[in-house]
Design an enzyme around this catalytic site. Structure first.
Site, short mmCIF file in Angstrom:
data_model
loop_
_atom_site.label_atom_id
_atom_site.label_comp_id
_atom_site.label_asym_id
_atom_site.label_seq_id
_atom_site.Cartn_x
_atom_site.Cartn_y
_atom_site.Cartn_z
N ILE A 22 -64.70 25.47 -131.65
CA ILE A 22 -66.10 25.24 -131.22
C ILE A 22 -66.30 25.53 -129.73
O ILE A 22 -67.40 25.86 -129.31
CB ILE A 22 -66.54 23.80 -131.58
CG1 ILE A 22 -68.07 23.68 -131.64
CG2 ILE A 22 -65.95 22.77 -130.63
CD1 ILE A 22 -68.56 22.40 -132.29
N ASN A 35 -65.09 9.10 -128.82
CA ASN A 35 -64.81 7.71 -129.21
C ASN A 35 -65.74 6.79 -128.42
O ASN A 35 -66.36 7.21 -127.44
CB ASN A 35 -63.33 7.36 -128.97
CG ASN A 35 -62.90 7.69 -127.56
OD1 ASN A 35 -63.45 7.18 -126.59
ND2 ASN A 35 -61.92 8.57 -127.43
N GLY A 43 -57.84 16.15 -130.42
CA GLY A 43 -58.71 16.88 -131.35
C GLY A 43 -59.78 17.69 -130.64
O GLY A 43 -59.54 18.26 -129.56
N ASP A 45 -62.42 16.65 -129.15
CA ASP A 45 -62.78 16.00 -127.88
C ASP A 45 -61.89 16.54 -126.75
O ASP A 45 -62.39 16.94 -125.68
CB ASP A 45 -62.58 14.49 -128.06
CG ASP A 45 -63.31 13.65 -127.02
OD1 ASP A 45 -64.12 14.21 -126.26
OD2 ASP A 45 -63.06 12.42 -126.97
N SER A 132 -65.37 12.91 -137.45
CA SER A 132 -64.63 11.86 -138.18
C SER A 132 -63.58 12.37 -139.17
O SER A 132 -62.88 11.55 -139.77
CB SER A 132 -65.57 10.90 -138.94
OG SER A 132 -66.12 9.95 -138.06
N THR A 133 -63.46 13.69 -139.36
CA THR A 133 -62.54 14.15 -140.41
C THR A 133 -61.12 14.40 -139.91
O THR A 133 -60.26 14.85 -140.67
CB THR A 133 -63.04 15.45 -141.08
OG1 THR A 133 -63.04 16.50 -140.10
CG2 THR A 133 -64.43 15.28 -141.65
N GLY A 134 -60.86 14.12 -138.63
CA GLY A 134 -59.51 14.28 -138.09
C GLY A 134 -58.84 12.92 -137.99
O GLY A 134 -58.58 12.27 -139.00
N TYR A 136 -59.99 10.11 -137.34
CA TYR A 136 -60.75 9.00 -137.93
C TYR A 136 -60.69 8.97 -139.46
O TYR A 136 -61.22 8.04 -140.08
CB TYR A 136 -62.19 9.00 -137.42
CG TYR A 136 -62.34 8.44 -136.01
CD1 TYR A 136 -61.23 7.99 -135.30
CD2 TYR A 136 -63.58 8.34 -135.40
CE1 TYR A 136 -61.35 7.46 -134.01
CE2 TYR A 136 -63.72 7.81 -134.11
CZ TYR A 136 -62.60 7.39 -133.42
OH TYR A 136 -62.73 6.87 -132.15
N1 AR6 Z 1 -63.10 23.24 -132.71
C1 AR6 Z 1 -63.69 22.77 -133.83
N2 AR6 Z 1 -63.17 21.75 -134.55
C2 AR6 Z 1 -62.02 21.18 -134.11
C3 AR6 Z 1 -61.36 21.61 -132.93
C4 AR6 Z 1 -61.95 22.69 -132.21
N3 AR6 Z 1 -61.41 23.16 -131.08
N4 AR6 Z 1 -60.23 20.85 -132.78
C5 AR6 Z 1 -60.20 19.99 -133.83
N5 AR6 Z 1 -61.26 20.19 -134.64
P1 AR6 Z 1 -61.02 14.91 -134.48
P2 AR6 Z 1 -62.47 12.45 -135.24
C6 AR6 Z 1 -61.64 19.50 -135.89
O1 AR6 Z 1 -59.71 14.24 -134.70
O2 AR6 Z 1 -61.80 12.44 -136.57
C7 AR6 Z 1 -60.37 12.05 -130.54
O3 AR6 Z 1 -59.18 11.62 -129.94
C8 AR6 Z 1 -60.57 18.78 -136.65
O4 AR6 Z 1 -59.80 19.71 -137.41
O5 AR6 Z 1 -61.20 15.77 -133.29
O6 AR6 Z 1 -63.96 12.22 -135.18
C9 AR6 Z 1 -61.59 11.32 -130.02
O7 AR6 Z 1 -61.47 11.00 -128.65
C10 AR6 Z 1 -61.40 17.88 -137.53
O8 AR6 Z 1 -61.85 18.60 -138.70
O9 AR6 Z 1 -62.24 13.82 -134.41
C11 AR6 Z 1 -61.63 10.09 -130.88
O10 AR6 Z 1 -60.77 9.10 -130.39
C12 AR6 Z 1 -62.62 17.56 -136.68
O11 AR6 Z 1 -62.58 18.49 -135.59
C13 AR6 Z 1 -61.12 10.58 -132.20
O12 AR6 Z 1 -60.32 11.73 -131.93
C14 AR6 Z 1 -62.66 16.16 -136.14
O13 AR6 Z 1 -61.34 15.73 -135.80
C15 AR6 Z 1 -62.25 11.03 -133.10
O14 AR6 Z 1 -61.75 11.37 -134.36
#
Ligand code: AR6
Length: 190
Positions: A22, A35, A43, A45, A132-134, A136
């Site tokens: 993204i 968060n 991830g 973020d 939320s799909t990573g 969380y």
């Molecule tokens: N571009 C697009 N999507 C991505 C990228 C990217 N560069 N990198 C990862 N994803 P997550 P959450 C996808 O874990 O579950 C953080 O530490 C990933 O494959 O990033 O909402 C925050 O600070 C997944 O499908 O977010 C919070 O503490 C999606 O993004 C916590 O993680 C979300 O995964 C939030 O967890």
């Protein structure tokens, strides 16, 4: 086989699904999966803060001083630093337990808040990750259903100024889950 990007017309507006990072996709506004503490993390973020640079965290520090934490389901806006965008919308997704603790409502609210903030700021295009799909733990198909349904509902409403919303999905599995959800909700794309 899946088409990537997948572009779906909704009245005069567009919903697109594409795989990728993204931080590399230009848009007026970019959604982030943050968060409650708004202190950055891993991830998407982590990727957004790395690519956007320290200006984003400086703005979040000021927001934190004002509001404390950001509750799940809500979002806050900052500038986008070095990202190819003007704004980042930091949405806090729910941590998934079993789906019976308000997770679907909180997840829908994240996407709604991102679209509201984007509209208020004057953004015409918005990219969104699969919040939320990573870490969380929200199951992909269930999350994709909520995400696509919420975004389509708003794209169909006359008020929104957004013209294009693109889910940018990191890898094949999330892309295919979102494609299945859009087929379920909108019918197969011709
Ligand atoms: N571009 C697009 N999507 C991505 C990228 C990217 N560069 N990198 C990862 N994803 P997550 P959450 C996808 O874990 O579950 C953080 O530490 C990933 O494959 O990033 O909402 C925050 O600070 C997944 O499908 O977010 C919070 O503490 C999606 O993004 C916590 O993680 C979300 O995964 C939030 O967890």
């Amino acid at each position: 086989m899946s088409r990537d990007p997948l572009v779906i017309t909704i009245g005069e507006r567009t919903l697109a699904l594409q795989s990728g990072d993204i931080t590399k996709v230009p848009a007026n506004a970019i959604g982030n999966a943050a968060n409650s503490a708004l202190r950055g993390g891993g991830g998407v973020d982590g990727a957004i803060h790395r690519a956007g640079g320290p200006a984003i965290m400086r703005e979040l520090d000021a927001i934190r001083e004002r509001i404390g934490k950001c509750t799940p389901g809500d979002a806050v806006a900052t500038g986008a630093g070095d990202l190819p965008a003007r704004w980042v919308l930091h949405a806090v997704g729910p941590i998934y337990r079993d789906g019976r603790h308000g997770e679907p409502e909180a997840l829908a609210s994240c996407f709604r808040r991102c679209m509201e903030l984007a509209g208020e700021l004057g953004a015409r295009s918005l990219t969104l990750p699969a919040i939320s799909t990573g870490v969380y733990g929200y199951p992909l198909d269930a999350a994709a259903d909520v995400a696509v349904r919420t975004v389509v509902e708003i794209l169909k409403a006359p008020e929104t100024r957004l013209r294009r919303v693109t889910f940018v999905l990191f890898g094949k599995a999330p892309f295919e889950a979102f494609q299945r959800a859009s087929n379920r909700l909108l019918g197969p794309t011709p």
